[in-house]
Design an enzyme around this catalytic site. Structure first.
Site, PDB file in Angstrom:
ATOM      1  N   GLU A   1      37.924  17.931 101.663  1.00  0.00           N
ATOM      2  CA  GLU A   1      37.180  17.147 102.652  1.00  0.00           C
ATOM      3  C   GLU A   1      36.684  18.065 103.769  1.00  0.00           C
ATOM      4  OE1 GLU A   1      36.073  13.982 102.524  1.00  0.00           O
ATOM      5  OE2 GLU A   1      35.025  14.890 104.192  1.00  0.00           O
TER       6      GLU A   1
ATOM      7  N   LYS B   1      37.366  25.629 100.477  1.00  0.00           N
ATOM      8  CA  LYS B   1      37.755  24.826 101.640  1.00  0.00           C
ATOM      9  C   LYS B   1      38.435  25.695 102.697  1.00  0.00           C
ATOM     10  CE  LYS B   1      38.967  21.765 104.518  1.00  0.00           C
ATOM     11  NZ  LYS B   1      38.065  21.114 105.437  1.00  0.00           N
TER      12      LYS B   1
ATOM     13  N   CYS C   1      43.950  21.838 111.707  1.00  0.00           N
ATOM     14  CA  CYS C   1      43.656  22.607 110.490  1.00  0.00           C
ATOM     15  C   CYS C   1      43.292  24.077 110.642  1.00  0.00           C
ATOM     16  CB  CYS C   1      42.558  21.891 109.712  1.00  0.00           C
ATOM     17  SG  CYS C   1      43.125  20.284 109.132  1.00  0.00           S
TER      18      CYS C   1
HETATM   19  P1  NAD Z   1      47.825  13.135 108.575  1.00  0.00           P
HETATM   20  O1  NAD Z   1      49.124  13.725 108.959  1.00  0.00           O
HETATM   21  O2  NAD Z   1      47.002  12.433 109.608  1.00  0.00           O
HETATM   22  O3  NAD Z   1      48.053  12.071 107.380  1.00  0.00           O
HETATM   23  C1  NAD Z   1      48.822  12.323 106.249  1.00  0.00           C
HETATM   24  C2  NAD Z   1      49.540  11.048 105.851  1.00  0.00           C
HETATM   25  O4  NAD Z   1      50.185  11.243 104.592  1.00  0.00           O
HETATM   26  C3  NAD Z   1      50.643  10.599 106.835  1.00  0.00           C
HETATM   27  O5  NAD Z   1      50.328   9.314 107.335  1.00  0.00           O
HETATM   28  C4  NAD Z   1      51.923  10.617 105.983  1.00  0.00           C
HETATM   29  O6  NAD Z   1      52.814   9.560 106.311  1.00  0.00           O
HETATM   30  C5  NAD Z   1      51.366  10.453 104.587  1.00  0.00           C
HETATM   31  N1  NAD Z   1      52.274  10.910 103.528  1.00  0.00           N
HETATM   32  C6  NAD Z   1      52.907  12.101 103.404  1.00  0.00           C
HETATM   33  N2  NAD Z   1      53.611  12.154 102.260  1.00  0.00           N
HETATM   34  C7  NAD Z   1      53.433  10.962 101.633  1.00  0.00           C
HETATM   35  C8  NAD Z   1      53.899  10.418 100.398  1.00  0.00           C
HETATM   36  N3  NAD Z   1      54.664  11.119  99.562  1.00  0.00           N
HETATM   37  N4  NAD Z   1      53.523   9.162 100.072  1.00  0.00           N
HETATM   38  C9  NAD Z   1      52.728   8.449 100.892  1.00  0.00           C
HETATM   39  N5  NAD Z   1      52.241   8.917 102.074  1.00  0.00           N
HETATM   40  C10 NAD Z   1      52.599  10.165 102.435  1.00  0.00           C
HETATM   41  O7  NAD Z   1      46.983  14.298 107.906  1.00  0.00           O
HETATM   42  P2  NAD Z   1      45.382  14.436 107.851  1.00  0.00           P
HETATM   43  O8  NAD Z   1      44.860  14.969 109.146  1.00  0.00           O
HETATM   44  O9  NAD Z   1      44.805  13.183 107.296  1.00  0.00           O
HETATM   45  O10 NAD Z   1      45.236  15.621 106.793  1.00  0.00           O
HETATM   46  C11 NAD Z   1      45.539  15.424 105.434  1.00  0.00           C
HETATM   47  C12 NAD Z   1      45.043  16.622 104.646  1.00  0.00           C
HETATM   48  O11 NAD Z   1      43.610  16.720 104.771  1.00  0.00           O
HETATM   49  C13 NAD Z   1      45.582  17.971 105.114  1.00  0.00           C
HETATM   50  O12 NAD Z   1      45.757  18.806 103.995  1.00  0.00           O
HETATM   51  C14 NAD Z   1      44.468  18.523 105.985  1.00  0.00           C
HETATM   52  O13 NAD Z   1      44.462  19.932 106.015  1.00  0.00           O
HETATM   53  C15 NAD Z   1      43.236  18.006 105.278  1.00  0.00           C
HETATM   54  N6  NAD Z   1      42.049  17.822 106.140  1.00  0.00           N
HETATM   55  C16 NAD Z   1      42.193  17.285 107.392  1.00  0.00           C
HETATM   56  C17 NAD Z   1      41.055  17.059 108.160  1.00  0.00           C
HETATM   57  C18 NAD Z   1      41.161  16.468 109.548  1.00  0.00           C
HETATM   58  O14 NAD Z   1      40.148  16.413 110.216  1.00  0.00           O
HETATM   59  N7  NAD Z   1      42.301  16.021 110.011  1.00  0.00           N
HETATM   60  C19 NAD Z   1      39.792  17.367 107.649  1.00  0.00           C
HETATM   61  C20 NAD Z   1      39.694  17.882 106.364  1.00  0.00           C
HETATM   62  C21 NAD Z   1      40.835  18.104 105.613  1.00  0.00           C
HETATM   63  C1  UGA Z   2      37.209  21.312 111.339  1.00  0.00           C
HETATM   64  C2  UGA Z   2      35.974  21.614 110.492  1.00  0.00           C
HETATM   65  O1  UGA Z   2      34.828  21.613 111.354  1.00  0.00           O
HETATM   66  C3  UGA Z   2      35.811  20.568 109.391  1.00  0.00           C
HETATM   67  O2  UGA Z   2      34.700  20.914 108.557  1.00  0.00           O
HETATM   68  C4  UGA Z   2      37.082  20.526 108.543  1.00  0.00           C
HETATM   69  O3  UGA Z   2      36.971  19.525 107.563  1.00  0.00           O
HETATM   70  C5  UGA Z   2      38.263  20.234 109.439  1.00  0.00           C
HETATM   71  O4  UGA Z   2      38.348  21.239 110.487  1.00  0.00           O
HETATM   72  C6  UGA Z   2      39.577  20.284 108.729  1.00  0.00           C
HETATM   73  O5  UGA Z   2      39.688  20.834 107.666  1.00  0.00           O
HETATM   74  O6  UGA Z   2      40.492  19.746 109.363  1.00  0.00           O
HETATM   75  P1  UGA Z   2      37.782  19.644 113.318  1.00  0.00           P
HETATM   76  O7  UGA Z   2      38.963  20.511 113.487  1.00  0.00           O
HETATM   77  O8  UGA Z   2      37.966  18.188 113.237  1.00  0.00           O
HETATM   78  O9  UGA Z   2      36.991  20.062 111.986  1.00  0.00           O
HETATM   79  O10 UGA Z   2      36.755  19.899 114.516  1.00  0.00           O
HETATM   80  P2  UGA Z   2      35.727  21.080 114.866  1.00  0.00           P
HETATM   81  O11 UGA Z   2      34.490  20.459 115.365  1.00  0.00           O
HETATM   82  O12 UGA Z   2      35.595  22.044 113.775  1.00  0.00           O
HETATM   83  O13 UGA Z   2      36.433  21.772 116.098  1.00  0.00           O
HETATM   84  C7  UGA Z   2      37.617  22.531 115.949  1.00  0.00           C
HETATM   85  C8  UGA Z   2      37.970  23.186 117.280  1.00  0.00           C
HETATM   86  O14 UGA Z   2      37.045  24.222 117.599  1.00  0.00           O
HETATM   87  C9  UGA Z   2      37.938  22.219 118.466  1.00  0.00           C
HETATM   88  O15 UGA Z   2      39.001  22.501 119.341  1.00  0.00           O
HETATM   89  C10 UGA Z   2      36.609  22.516 119.117  1.00  0.00           C
HETATM   90  O16 UGA Z   2      36.570  22.192 120.491  1.00  0.00           O
HETATM   91  C11 UGA Z   2      36.503  24.010 118.890  1.00  0.00           C
HETATM   92  N1  UGA Z   2      35.107  24.491 118.920  1.00  0.00           N
HETATM   93  C12 UGA Z   2      34.238  24.106 117.951  1.00  0.00           C
HETATM   94  C13 UGA Z   2      34.708  25.347 119.934  1.00  0.00           C
HETATM   95  O17 UGA Z   2      35.500  25.713 120.831  1.00  0.00           O
HETATM   96  N2  UGA Z   2      33.419  25.798 119.931  1.00  0.00           N
HETATM   97  C14 UGA Z   2      32.514  25.429 118.987  1.00  0.00           C
HETATM   98  O18 UGA Z   2      31.346  25.888 119.051  1.00  0.00           O
HETATM   99  C15 UGA Z   2      32.939  24.559 117.972  1.00  0.00           C
END
Ligand code: NAD
Ligand code: UGA
Length: 474
Positions: free
Chosen positions: A167, A222, A278
């Protein structure tokens, strides 16, 4: 003929699972999306009648939940049931950095992913496509496959295809990113499984934007995307520090380089350092992988991106302190606690370290954030729940109550020595500085770590200003 998908299960109702499945449900009305999680409070918040109580704040999310929840979008704690009914399962659980054992401090902790794979192997029926939605180290597919196949006992045992579909959404713009993605990445080896997932996306994403690769390329792409993005932030922050010492202005430098189409204008905002759940964990994971595969030079190259970020956060605390003989007893307004605007997420927010630094030097903080709850700030600042309750009972600042959450009104600004803008919430760019200057102590300081204020207006109001990367102010 491709595989028919009627029921989808997403394990993990977090920042990815929740918004992602909401958009899927909105775009694919013929498919049921069952979002399951072990966290009872989280699921009950997703099912809350009061949509302002959803566990995640994302612009546009409420609208979709209102439309789809109960129709073809279901939130529940019935994980096993969700698994056994599904044709396709997204694993969308958290993958934090390991805290103990081999690779502690760098490698991803895959215990939640492994536990999902075990549950899937136990409860899945018939043929199931298992999709890695979580961000995973390259070759995790092998581990998942091993677990899924270990249960195979008879010819009637369930069968699986493993697909990677990382994602790329950013928090704060998740719905827009999901509805209008730059690309969708699908990796794997079974063409039917890849196309089945591709067809789901095909309901709203054009074919040209769907990239098919092998499993390992998708997993690694990713991590690489996040590493490149974080690297840009560290790069511009390093130049920002240089600007402050040379009379240059980082905004001008960013504009000058960003117009080069090879560099591009995005992700060049100098700030307090990157936060979020992340960037740091994914780069550390990359560092671990590089070292594991005997490439220490590659590992140390990427590790420096994280080191620069940590240094940058500390730098900001030091700059604030350097403007006063001591910050002990100084009243400092903190504007913004989330790691970026338009989210209630505080994971790895630079505000946490900066507030801790100021508190440890004796400052008294008045913290504002439009979406982050007081309880979350308390947890992040390391208070025990008992201390939090004690603070809440007391009306006065006391030893435990060195910080308090405030609304954005006169009470916050009255008699403050300094204001520190840490998150780029829009309301902070609309502050009327000539009014605020009269409420603050004189000479009041404004520290703008996000470059969102009008510097001329601040200086005209008689306040002192420090702005990130602005060497013209010194
Ligand atoms: P999160 O902690 O918000 O959510 C994860 C959820 O999974 C929790 O609610 C937890 O209770 C649940 N969980 C864990 N083990 C479980 C199980 N065995 N059965 C059922 N539920 C279970 O995490 P997130 O921010 O959604 O991130 C999830 C993944 O996506 C990570 O690998 C992260 O790196 C990736 N990712 C996050 C973002 C982001 O913006 N947060 C963007 C892209 C990718
Ligand atoms: C980031 C990536 O942008 C997503 O593509 C990815 O899916 C995600 O991580 C993930 O894997 O979790 P996110 O962390 O939600 O998304 O937000 P960003 O907009 O990337 O910002 C990350 C951090 O960098 C923030 O603290 C932001 O303030 C900072 N940032 C970003 C800066 O300081 N300067 C910039 O120009 C851009």
């Amino acid at each position: 003929m491709s595989l028919q998908i009627k029921k989808v299960c997403c394990i993990g109702a977090g920042y990815v699972g929740g918004p992602t499945m909401s958009v899927f449900a909105d775009k694919c009305t013929d498919i049921i999306f069952n979002v399951v999680d072990v966290n009872v409070d989280r699921i009950s918040a997703w099912n809350s009648d009061d949509l302002s109580n959803l566990p995640i704040f994302e612009p546009g999310l409420e609208r979709i939940i209102r439309k789809c929840r109960g129709r073809n979008l279901i939130f529940s704690n019935e994980v096993n049931n969700g698994i056994s009914e599904a044709d396709l399962i997204f694993i969308s659980v958290n993958t934090p950095t390991k805290t103990k054992g081999e690779g502690a401090g760098k490698a991803s902790d895959l215990k939640y992913v492994e536990s999902c794979a075990k549950q899937i192997s136990k409860y899945a029926k018939g043929h199931t496509i298992v999709v890695e939605k979580s961000t995973l180290p390259v070759r995790t597919g092998e581990l998942i496959k091993g677990i899924l196949e270990s249960q195979k006992s008879s010819i009637k045992s369930p069968t699986f295809d493993i697909v990677s579909n990382p994602e790329f959404l950013s928090e704060g713009s998740a719905i827009k990113d999901l509805e209008f993605p730059d690309r969708v990445l699908i990796g794997g080896s079974n063409k039917k499984a890849l196309l089945a997932l591709g067809e789901i996306y095909g309901n709203w994403v054009s074919k040209e934007k769907i990239i098919y690769t092998n499993l390992w390329s998708s997993e690694l792409a990713k991590l690489t995307a996040n590493a490149f993005l974080a690297q840009r932030v560290s790069s511009i922050n390093s130049i920002g520090a240089l600007c402050e010492n040379t009379g240059a202005d980082v905004r001008e430098v960013a504009r000058a380089i960003g117009t080069d189409s090879r560099i591009g204008e995005k992700f060049l905002n100098s700030g307090p350092g990157f936060g979020g759940s992340c960037f740091k964990k994914d780069i550390l994971n990359l560092v671990y992988l590089a070292n594991h595969f005997g490439l220490p030079e590659v590992g140390s190259f990427w590790e420096s991106v994280v080191e620069l970020n940590t240094w940058n956060q500390k730098r900001l605390s030091s700059i604030i302190m350097s403007k006063f003989n001591s910050v002990r007893g100084k009243v400092i307004g903190i504007l913004g606690f989330a790691f970026k605007a338009n989210t209630n997420d505080t994971r790895e927010s630079p505000a946490i370290q900066i507030c801790k630094d100021l508190l440890s030097e004796g400052a008294i903080l008045r913290i504002h954030d439009p979406k982050v709850e007081k309880k979350q700030i308390s947890i992040d600042l390391g208070q025990s729940f008992k201390e939090y309750l004690l603070c809440n009972q007391s009306k006065e600042f006391n030893n435990l109550k060195k910080w308090e959450k405030f609304s954005l009104d006169k009470e916050l600004f009255q008699d403050t020595d300094a204001l520190v803008i840490l998150t780029e919430w829009e309301e902070y760019s609309k502050i009327n500085w000539s009014v605020i200057a009269n409420w603050m102590k004189s000479p009041g300081w404004v520290f703008d770590s996000r470059s969102i204020v009008d510097s001329k207006k601040i200086l005209k109001s008689g306040l002192n200003l420090w702005r990130v990367g602005d060497g013209t102010l010194n």
